[in-house]
Design a protein around this motif. Structure first.
Motif, PDB file in Angstrom:
ATOM      1  N   ASP A  49      31.230  48.945  33.392  1.00 27.97           N
ATOM      2  CA  ASP A  49      30.458  49.162  34.733  1.00 27.97           C
ATOM      3  C   ASP A  49      30.412  47.906  35.511  1.00 27.97           C
ATOM      4  O   ASP A  49      29.681  47.622  36.258  1.00 27.97           O
ATOM      5  CB  ASP A  49      29.098  49.751  34.682  1.00 27.97           C
ATOM      6  N   PHE A  50      31.262  46.950  35.060  1.00 28.39           N
ATOM      7  CA  PHE A  50      31.499  45.766  35.734  1.00 28.39           C
ATOM      8  C   PHE A  50      32.991  45.395  35.958  1.00 28.39           C
ATOM      9  O   PHE A  50      33.954  45.738  35.239  1.00 28.39           O
ATOM     10  CB  PHE A  50      30.676  44.413  35.268  1.00 28.39           C
ATOM     11  N   ASN A  51      33.447  44.334  36.881  1.00 32.25           N
ATOM     12  CA  ASN A  51      34.701  43.802  37.209  1.00 32.25           C
ATOM     13  C   ASN A  51      35.194  42.985  36.468  1.00 32.25           C
ATOM     14  O   ASN A  51      34.353  42.184  35.871  1.00 32.25           O
ATOM     15  CB  ASN A  51      34.983  44.077  38.730  1.00 32.25           C
ATOM     16  N   CYS A  52      36.475  42.485  36.434  1.00 29.01           N
ATOM     17  CA  CYS A  52      36.887  41.487  35.631  1.00 29.01           C
ATOM     18  C   CYS A  52      36.456  40.109  36.350  1.00 29.01           C
ATOM     19  O   CYS A  52      36.081  39.361  35.596  1.00 29.01           O
ATOM     20  CB  CYS A  52      38.504  41.519  35.721  1.00 29.01           C
ATOM     21  N   ASP A  53      36.091  39.928  37.542  1.00 35.12           N
ATOM     22  CA  ASP A  53      35.681  38.727  38.050  1.00 35.12           C
ATOM     23  C   ASP A  53      34.275  38.488  37.636  1.00 35.12           C
ATOM     24  O   ASP A  53      33.753  37.375  37.124  1.00 35.12           O
ATOM     25  CB  ASP A  53      35.687  38.816  39.609  1.00 35.12           C
ATOM     26  N   ASP A  54      33.486  39.375  37.489  1.00 35.82           N
ATOM     27  CA  ASP A  54      32.029  39.401  36.830  1.00 35.82           C
ATOM     28  C   ASP A  54      32.108  39.105  35.363  1.00 35.82           C
ATOM     29  O   ASP A  54      31.451  38.077  34.725  1.00 35.82           O
ATOM     30  CB  ASP A  54      31.401  40.761  36.742  1.00 35.82           C
ATOM     31  N   HIS A 113      48.974  34.955  36.336  1.00 37.84           N
ATOM     32  CA  HIS A 113      49.421  35.673  37.266  1.00 37.84           C
ATOM     33  C   HIS A 113      48.896  37.163  36.992  1.00 37.84           C
ATOM     34  O   HIS A 113      49.057  37.956  38.136  1.00 37.84           O
ATOM     35  CB  HIS A 113      50.815  35.605  37.668  1.00 37.84           C
ATOM     36  N   ASP A 114      48.807  37.886  36.143  1.00 42.95           N
ATOM     37  CA  ASP A 114      48.567  39.331  35.764  1.00 42.95           C
ATOM     38  C   ASP A 114      46.935  39.532  36.152  1.00 42.95           C
ATOM     39  O   ASP A 114      46.786  40.717  36.183  1.00 42.95           O
ATOM     40  CB  ASP A 114      48.714  39.598  34.310  1.00 42.95           C
ATOM     41  N   PHE A 115      46.111  38.459  36.490  1.00 45.01           N
ATOM     42  CA  PHE A 115      44.664  38.769  36.557  1.00 45.01           C
ATOM     43  C   PHE A 115      44.465  39.134  37.959  1.00 45.01           C
ATOM     44  O   PHE A 115      44.769  38.415  38.736  1.00 45.01           O
ATOM     45  CB  PHE A 115      44.007  37.458  36.097  1.00 45.01           C
ATOM     46  N   CYS A 116      43.590  40.170  38.183  1.00 42.17           N
ATOM     47  CA  CYS A 116      43.445  40.673  39.604  1.00 42.17           C
ATOM     48  C   CYS A 116      42.179  40.399  39.908  1.00 42.17           C
ATOM     49  O   CYS A 116      41.742  39.963  41.147  1.00 42.17           O
ATOM     50  CB  CYS A 116      43.851  42.087  39.866  1.00 42.17           C
ATOM     51  N   GLY A 117      40.977  40.805  38.857  1.00 45.36           N
ATOM     52  CA  GLY A 117      39.772  40.385  39.167  1.00 45.36           C
ATOM     53  C   GLY A 117      38.966  41.325  39.600  1.00 45.36           C
ATOM     54  O   GLY A 117      37.962  41.608  39.455  1.00 45.36           O
ATOM     55  N   SER A 118      39.522  42.303  40.492  1.00 48.67           N
ATOM     56  CA  SER A 118      38.694  43.250  41.264  1.00 48.67           C
ATOM     57  C   SER A 118      38.564  44.600  40.301  1.00 48.67           C
ATOM     58  O   SER A 118      37.887  45.645  40.713  1.00 48.67           O
ATOM     59  CB  SER A 118      39.292  43.661  42.696  1.00 48.67           C
ATOM     60  N   CYS A 119      39.570  44.859  39.342  1.00 49.80           N
ATOM     61  CA  CYS A 119      39.621  46.025  38.582  1.00 49.80           C
ATOM     62  C   CYS A 119      38.259  46.078  37.524  1.00 49.80           C
ATOM     63  O   CYS A 119      37.515  44.970  37.341  1.00 49.80           O
ATOM     64  CB  CYS A 119      40.812  46.255  37.776  1.00 49.80           C
TER      65      CYS A 119
END
Length: 83
Positions: free
Chosen positions: A56-61, A44-50
């Motif tokens: 130079d890439f986000n957490c979803d990438d 639940h702490d994962f946002c993905g967009s940061c």
């Protein structure tokens, strides 16, 4: 100055201030000596967009890459990268 049953009693304010100061210092030292507990990250702490750790890439990438390269499920990849 404190009142007890209607009788006026005077406290020694210097002694009261000194004992309050000693108590505060004692509590501060107790708090300093105890290590802070690190909160365990959850899915639940994962946002993905940061941005991932200043890269130079986000957490979803990052998660998509980990899933592809390491052949992990999305949950496994997220949990691995939260810690």
């Amino acid at each position: 100055v404190a009142f007890d049953g209607g009788k006026k009693q005077e406290n020694n304010s210097d002694e009261s201030a000194a004992s309050s100061s000693q108590l505060r210092n004692s509590v501060k030292e107790d708090v300093k000596s105890q290590p802070l507990e690190k909160k365990q990250a959850t899915i639940h702490d994962f946002c993905g967009s940061c941005m991932f750790r200043g890269m130079d890439f986000n957490c979803d990438d990052r998660i998509a890459w980990v899933m592809k390269v390491k052949k992990l499920s999305k949950t496994e990849a997220i949990m691995q990268n939260l810690n």
